[in-house]
Design an enzyme around this catalytic site. Structure first.
Site, short mmCIF file in Angstrom:
data_model
loop_
_atom_site.label_atom_id
_atom_site.label_comp_id
_atom_site.label_asym_id
_atom_site.label_seq_id
_atom_site.Cartn_x
_atom_site.Cartn_y
_atom_site.Cartn_z
N LYS A 26 0.84 -1.21 0.00
CA LYS A 26 0.00 0.00 0.00
C LYS A 26 0.87 1.26 0.00
O LYS A 26 0.67 2.16 -0.82
CB LYS A 26 -0.91 0.02 1.22
CG LYS A 26 -1.48 1.41 1.57
CD LYS A 26 -2.40 1.39 2.75
CE LYS A 26 -1.94 2.11 3.97
NZ LYS A 26 -1.57 3.48 4.00
N ASN A 27 1.85 1.33 0.91
CA ASN A 27 2.58 2.59 1.07
C ASN A 27 3.59 2.85 -0.04
O ASN A 27 4.06 3.97 -0.19
CB ASN A 27 3.23 2.65 2.46
CG ASN A 27 2.15 2.82 3.53
OD1 ASN A 27 1.03 3.22 3.23
ND2 ASN A 27 2.47 2.47 4.76
N CYS A 121 -5.22 8.40 8.74
CA CYS A 121 -5.52 7.87 10.07
C CYS A 121 -5.27 8.92 11.15
O CYS A 121 -4.28 9.65 11.11
CB CYS A 121 -4.66 6.66 10.35
SG CYS A 121 -5.12 5.27 9.33
N ARG A 126 0.37 14.80 12.93
CA ARG A 126 0.86 14.52 11.57
C ARG A 126 1.04 15.80 10.75
O ARG A 126 0.43 16.00 9.71
CB ARG A 126 -0.07 13.54 10.86
CG ARG A 126 -0.26 12.25 11.65
CD ARG A 126 -1.07 11.24 10.91
NE ARG A 126 -0.23 10.51 9.94
CZ ARG A 126 -0.71 9.51 9.18
NH1 ARG A 126 -1.97 9.18 9.24
NH2 ARG A 126 0.09 8.87 8.34
N ASP A 313 3.44 0.54 12.23
CA ASP A 313 2.19 0.02 11.65
C ASP A 313 1.84 -1.36 12.16
O ASP A 313 0.72 -1.83 11.97
CB ASP A 313 2.28 0.00 10.12
CG ASP A 313 2.39 1.40 9.55
OD1 ASP A 313 2.77 1.53 8.37
OD2 ASP A 313 2.12 2.36 10.29
N ARG A 405 -9.20 0.45 3.36
CA ARG A 405 -8.23 1.39 2.76
C ARG A 405 -6.89 0.71 2.55
O ARG A 405 -6.12 1.10 1.68
CB ARG A 405 -8.02 2.60 3.68
CG ARG A 405 -9.11 3.64 3.65
CD ARG A 405 -8.61 4.89 4.35
NE ARG A 405 -7.27 5.19 3.94
CZ ARG A 405 -6.34 5.68 4.78
NH1 ARG A 405 -6.63 5.91 6.03
NH2 ARG A 405 -5.12 5.95 4.35
C1 EPZ Z 1 3.95 6.96 6.49
O1 EPZ Z 1 3.21 8.02 7.10
C2 EPZ Z 1 2.95 5.83 6.31
N1 EPZ Z 1 1.87 6.28 5.45
C3 EPZ Z 1 2.39 5.42 7.67
O2 EPZ Z 1 1.55 4.29 7.46
C4 EPZ Z 1 3.54 4.99 8.57
O3 EPZ Z 1 3.04 4.70 9.86
C5 EPZ Z 1 4.57 6.12 8.66
O4 EPZ Z 1 5.01 6.50 7.34
C6 EPZ Z 1 5.80 5.70 9.45
O5 EPZ Z 1 6.39 4.57 8.86
C7 EPZ Z 1 2.11 6.30 4.11
O6 EPZ Z 1 3.18 5.95 3.65
C8 EPZ Z 1 0.97 6.77 3.25
P1 EPZ Z 1 6.16 10.11 8.70
P2 EPZ Z 1 3.85 9.50 7.16
O7 EPZ Z 1 6.19 11.36 7.90
O8 EPZ Z 1 4.64 9.74 5.94
C9 EPZ Z 1 6.27 13.45 12.05
C10 EPZ Z 1 -0.38 2.99 7.60
O9 EPZ Z 1 -0.97 2.48 8.56
N2 EPZ Z 1 6.32 14.41 10.93
O10 EPZ Z 1 7.27 9.12 8.58
O11 EPZ Z 1 2.77 10.44 7.52
C11 EPZ Z 1 4.95 12.70 12.11
O12 EPZ Z 1 3.96 13.44 12.79
C12 EPZ Z 1 0.14 4.41 7.72
O13 EPZ Z 1 -0.11 2.42 6.51
C13 EPZ Z 1 6.52 15.76 11.23
O14 EPZ Z 1 6.64 16.14 12.38
O15 EPZ Z 1 4.81 9.32 8.41
C14 EPZ Z 1 5.32 11.43 12.82
O16 EPZ Z 1 5.34 11.69 14.22
C15 EPZ Z 1 -0.17 5.03 9.07
N3 EPZ Z 1 6.60 16.64 10.19
C16 EPZ Z 1 6.76 11.18 12.35
O17 EPZ Z 1 7.23 12.42 11.82
C17 EPZ Z 1 6.47 16.24 8.88
O18 EPZ Z 1 6.56 17.11 7.97
C18 EPZ Z 1 6.85 10.12 11.24
O19 EPZ Z 1 5.93 10.50 10.23
C19 EPZ Z 1 6.26 14.88 8.61
C20 EPZ Z 1 6.19 13.98 9.65
#
Ligand code: EPZ
Length: 425
Positions: A26-27, A121, A126, A313, A405
């Site tokens: 998916k991702n 989610c 986020r 995840d 999803r």
């Molecule tokens: C991706 O989310 C995945 N989603 C998530 O999977 C997954 O849990 C996550 O990566 C971590 O592996 C997709 O790929 C569509 P991050 P993403 O940016 O990109 C903070 C699922 O269940 N952050 O790595 O949103 C953020 O708040 C989903 O498949 C900032 O502060 O995750 C988090 O605490 C859920 N500023 C941490 O970084 C930013 O600009 C990691 O988030 C971006 C992120």
């Protein structure tokens, strides 16, 4: 149960046995689909999972003017040459987080993007500050007005970028825009997840020059010319991990086929620590993981970390398994600040869980009992399905649109393994 919203009905207490084949990731899919418009020429994507997020992205591309057709067995053909609309509206973006990847791909290809702040989610605030920091570093003007991220750039210029936090989304989004920037971009403190590598591989198949994906420093040499290509998506390591945990949770005996073992090292190690039998092999065509368990798992401690650490995840599905472990488990959720929404639902099944900030203490009990449940997000839904499969008696799970999803054919695959699960309503 209201007959309007679909829900799952599960009778628990049955072992999962047999074989299951994992679908496309998916991702990775939700990154590669938006990335495909960078080529300005037709692309063909294969092994995409049949999940709602893929259909939503298809609809977004069509709303931009791209010519898109998708069928699970024949793949997705994308012709972006007629794109004339560079915006993603709120109602389109609200259901999935990955809509933010159109910021990088539209900016990279057209120098202009208007993207509603993403949905997805509810597992924390986020923010997308690192995405915006990257686009500005490449020379784009970016403002947020009334919930819309508006970005434009006459020309993108390569830059040295240091991510303040390891972010999968920001790493991929900056890669997309940097592919069409003039000169070299370096992303420091980059995420190393398999879907980051997959997106880099796809971009390179289109003629981009992305080096170092999978390490914490990624270097992109921008190029003017990208061409179309045909690309097949890797198997989903989170779907594989979910089935591994479900097999262990039901004291089952399951072979999970079409996996990439290196993507599953953290979950394999943790399940072995629980006392589960985990063996891997290949049948000459594809790799598989064989999970066998005939007793309650041992309690273990988990800390979620960016890849290659234990994946956030799978934190929620693992918590379901640990509800009936022998002993007390401590789970620390280091990635998202609110990823314990499933705890209240597990408690209603009899689970004994204490929360303290980002730490959950799970005191193992003999068995869970089936009750009516509500999914609060995608992986919480998976956790509740696993808990219901383990529990004594009948459970119902509403809000399964979250599950749809991210998991393709989920109830069919579980039923084929012997689960008593029906989609109702
Ligand atoms: C991706 O989310 C995945 N989603 C998530 O999977 C997954 O849990 C996550 O990566 C971590 O592996 C997709 O790929 C569509 P991050 P993403 O940016 O990109 C903070 C699922 O269940 N952050 O790595 O949103 C953020 O708040 C989903 O498949 C900032 O502060 O995750 C988090 O605490 C859920 N500023 C941490 O970084 C930013 O600009 C990691 O988030 C971006 C992120």
């Amino acid at each position: 149960m209201s007959g309007i919203e679909p829900y799952f009905k599960i009778n628990g207490g049955r072992r999962l046995e047999g074989e299951v084949t994992i679908g496309g990731a998916k991702n990775a899919a939700v990154a590669v689909i938006p990335a495909s418009i960078l080529a300005g020429a037709p692309c063909r994507l294969e092994n995409l999972p049949k999940i709602e997020d893929v259909y939503t992205l298809k609809d977004i591309l069509s709303s931009m003017g791209a010519d898109v057709d998708f069928s699970p067995d024949r793949g997705m053909n994308i012709d972006p040459r007629e794109i004339d609309n560079f915006s993603v509206t709120f109602d389109m973006a609200s259901s999935l987080r990955a809509s933010y990847y159109f910021l990088g791909s539209l900016l990279g290809r057209y120098g202009h993007a208007e993207i509603a702040l993403p949905g997805g989610c509810s597992i924390g605030s986020r923010p997308i500050d690192q995405h915006i920091k990257g686009m500005r570093a490449l020379g784009a003007d970016v403002v947020i007005e009334r919930g819309i991220v508006k970005a434009k750039a006459k020309k993108l210029v390569g830059s040295e970028i240091y991510l303040d936090i390891v972010s999968v989304g920001a790493t991929i989004n900056i890669m997309l825009a940097a592919c069409r920037a003039e000169g070299t971009t370096t992303i420091n403190n980059a995420a190393k997840e398999p879907h980051v590598v997959e997106t880099a591989n796809f971009l390179n198949m289109m003629g981009a020059s992305v080096k170092g994906a999978g390490t914490d420093v990624i270097r992109i040499n921008g190029t003017n010319e990208l061409h179309g290509c045909t690309y097949s998506i890797i198997p989903d390591q989170i779907e594989a991990g979910t089935f591994m945990i479900a097999a262990a949770a039901t004291r089952g005996d399951v072979i999970i086929k079409n996996v990439i073992p290196t993507h599953l090292e953290a979950i394999c190690a943790k399940l072995m620590e629980c006392g589960v039998s985990v063996t891997q092999g290949d049948d000459g065509r594809e790799f598989f993981i064989h999970i066998k368990s005939d007793s309650r798992p041992r309690a273990v401690n988990i800390k979620t970390l960016p890849y290659p650490g234990f994946p956030t995840d799978l934190q929620q599905p693992m918590m379901a398994l640990l509800c009936t472990a022998r002993g007390n488990s401590f789970i620390v959720e280091n990635i998202f600040e609110e990823r314990f929404n499933h705890v209240a639902e597990l408690r209603r099944m009899g689970a004994n869980i204490t929360l303290n900030g980002r730490t959950a203490m799970v005191e193992g009990i003999d068995t869970l009992v089936g009750v009516p449940l509500r999914a609060t997000d995608l992986r919480a839904g998976a956790a509740l399905i696993i808990a219901a499969l383990m529990a004594e008696g009948e459970s119902t799970i509403s809000n399964i649109r979250y599950v749809d999803r991210g998991y393709e054919y989920f109830e069919y695959k579980l039923r084929a393994l012997g689960a008593d699960i029906q989609r109702m309503g």
